[in-house]
Design an enzyme around this catalytic site. Structure first.
Site, PDB file in Angstrom:
ATOM      1  N   HIS A  11       0.858  -1.173   0.000  1.00 24.32           N
ATOM      2  CA  HIS A  11       0.000   0.000   0.000  1.00 24.32           C
ATOM      3  C   HIS A  11       0.900   1.230   0.000  1.00 24.32           C
ATOM      4  O   HIS A  11       2.057   1.171   0.454  1.00 24.32           O
ATOM      5  CB  HIS A  11      -0.867   0.033   1.261  1.00 24.32           C
ATOM      6  CG  HIS A  11      -1.944  -1.017   1.296  1.00 24.32           C
ATOM      7  ND1 HIS A  11      -2.999  -1.040   0.413  1.00 24.32           N
ATOM      8  CD2 HIS A  11      -2.136  -2.077   2.133  1.00 24.32           C
ATOM      9  CE1 HIS A  11      -3.799  -2.054   0.694  1.00 24.32           C
ATOM     10  NE2 HIS A  11      -3.294  -2.714   1.733  1.00 24.32           N
ATOM     11  N   CYS A  32      -0.072   2.612  -4.648  1.00 20.13           N
ATOM     12  CA  CYS A  32      -0.787   3.832  -4.991  1.00 20.13           C
ATOM     13  C   CYS A  32       0.049   5.053  -4.643  1.00 20.13           C
ATOM     14  O   CYS A  32       0.901   5.016  -3.758  1.00 20.13           O
ATOM     15  CB  CYS A  32      -2.109   3.904  -4.238  1.00 20.13           C
ATOM     16  SG  CYS A  32      -3.405   2.913  -4.970  1.00 20.13           S
TER      17      CYS A  32
END
Length: 439
Positions: free
Chosen positions: A250, A293
């Protein structure tokens, strides 16, 4: 000469399963070679199929050709499925209608601009914020065709203007893949389903490219720092020509999360490999690939006035995003590594591929890995033999641009992705796979 046409029952089996085949069939070099060896496909047919940019388009083109390739085409195709370890598709085609309970309705070949919905549902254990979501989808499978070798003539005509790439191994590769996060320390970071596929894909492709690959999974931010510091200090960097670092987790713009929910700043990572802190890699290419991301915004795309059709990516999406957090303000203490005799820029000879643009989410397939890693794997395997890495990254960008899927839990909201790369390379970077110059 082939007899014209496939047997009607075989042609019907392909028609009734065409939608599933278009989505799940992996058309790689091994499958095509098997069909060529049985004289089902000609060389020009094989080239036209493999020239398609995505697995789904390759599948569609093959399925259009097979019914026209004679009565042996079906059995040859089924054998090729078994040879390429696609047993589930072999069984799907060869099972009798009685086993289905009823005759399956006929389907036409699908070349839709939209993915079909799937039954896969990701249950949320807790309320999820926009920041903690990570898009994931069921898209095309990664190809497993062997890395194509560099030709001696190509090496000889390009080696002078390129980075030296003669050592065996070519270098060391570090893969850090965070899949499962501490539910107490990082309650907003969900497991990255499909992340384990990515690290295995990277391990295989870089091993075939003659790198010694080390994979670490599920590290805290401090664990990642320690791992990277140890990797930078390897004395055997002196004897190799390059290095590779892959970080999958992440993330937010400028950082990726450890399993404890703490951020590792990417600028710290790049600094660790600069000319001052990693002198053994001075003037050698350093390749970084970041699957995470860089923000929470989902790219929903815009309508195209004219141009090629989009590539479908069926099923639910997730994104590699994490909650916003404070950056790691602790600067590491380093000893004096000594000054190089020739002045160099602080940071050079680096190229970094990012799975998404600044501020946007990165798409990941819950079963088959991320879009970015899938396309990187495919392009390296097929084109590293004669394409320098900057052009490979442009091809990856182009292929990802064509992908499309649905947002989580919907069958209405489309989502897109656009990767990018940055470079401070000073020469062409060819990997020259499977070629070793003779002295």
């Amino acid at each position: 000469m082939l007899e014209c046409g496939m047997l009607e029952r075989d042609s019907r089996a392909l028609r009734t399963r065409s939608t599933i085949l278009c989505k799940q069939l992996v058309v790689d070099e091994l499958l095509i070679q098997s069909l060529q060896a049985d004289s089902i496909l000609t060389e020009s047919m094989a080239e036209s199929i493999m020239a398609e940019q995505t697995s789904q388009k390759r599948s569609w083109r093959l399925l259009l050709l097979l019914p026209k390739r004679g009565p042996r085409a079906f059995s040859s195709f089924c054998s090729a499925l078994q040879e390429t370890e696609q047993q589930h598709l072999y069984e799907l085609l060869t099972q009798s209608p009685e086993k289905d309970g009823k005759d399956a309705p006929a389907e036409t070949f699908v070349d839709s601009s939209l993915p079909l919905p799937t039954q896969e549902v990701i249950a949320a254990k807790r309320a999820r914020t926009h920041e903690s979501m990570e898009f994931s989808l069921d898209a095309d499978s990664p190809i497993n065709t062997p890395v194509l070798p560099c030709a001696p003539d190509f090496y000889l005509s390009h080696c002078q203007q390129s980075y030296r790439m003669n050592s065996s191994p070519r270098g060391f590769a570090l893969v850090i893949s965070n899949v499962t996060f501490d539910p107490c320390a990082a309650p907003d970071l969900d497991p990255r389903k499909g992340g384990e596929v990515d690290d295995e894909v990277l391990r295989k492709v870089f091993t075939e490219l003659d790198y010694l690959v080390t994979v670490h999974r599920d590290l805290t931010a401090q664990g990642m720092r320690t791992c990277i510091e140890n990797f930078c200090r390897r004395p055997d960097h002196r004897t190799v020509d390059s290095c590779v670092v892959c970080l999958l987790s992440h993330g937010v713009e400028g950082g990726i999360y450890g399993t404890d929910g703490q951020l590792l700043q990417l600028d710290w990572v790049f600094e660790s490999f600069d000319n001052a802190h990693c002198p053994l890699l001075q003037n050698k290419p350093k390749m970084f690939f970041i699957q995470a991301c860089r923000g929470e915004e989902m790219d929903c795309g815009v309508e195209q006035i004219d141009g090629p059709v989009r590539t479908c990516s069926p099923s639910c999406e997730q994104r590699d995003a994490g909650r916003e957090g404070r950056g790691d303000a602790n600067s590491r203490q380093r000893g004096d590594m000594g000054r190089p005799r020739i002045k160099l820029p602080q940071r050079s000879d680096m190229i970094c591929g990012f799975a998404s643009l600044k501020g946007t989410a990165a798409m990941r397939n819950t079963k088959r890995g991320s879009w970015f890693i899938q396309e990187l794997n495919t392009t390296l395997r097929l084109h590293a033999r004669d394409t320098h890495l900057a052009d490979i990254m442009v091809q990856v960008n182009s292929h990802i641009k064509e992908r499309e899927g649905f947002a989580p839990g919907t069958a209405h909201h489309r989502c897109k992705e656009m990767s990018e790369f940055t470079s401070s390379l000073c020469k062409d970077l060819y990997l020259f796979p499977k070629y070793q110059p003779q002295y």
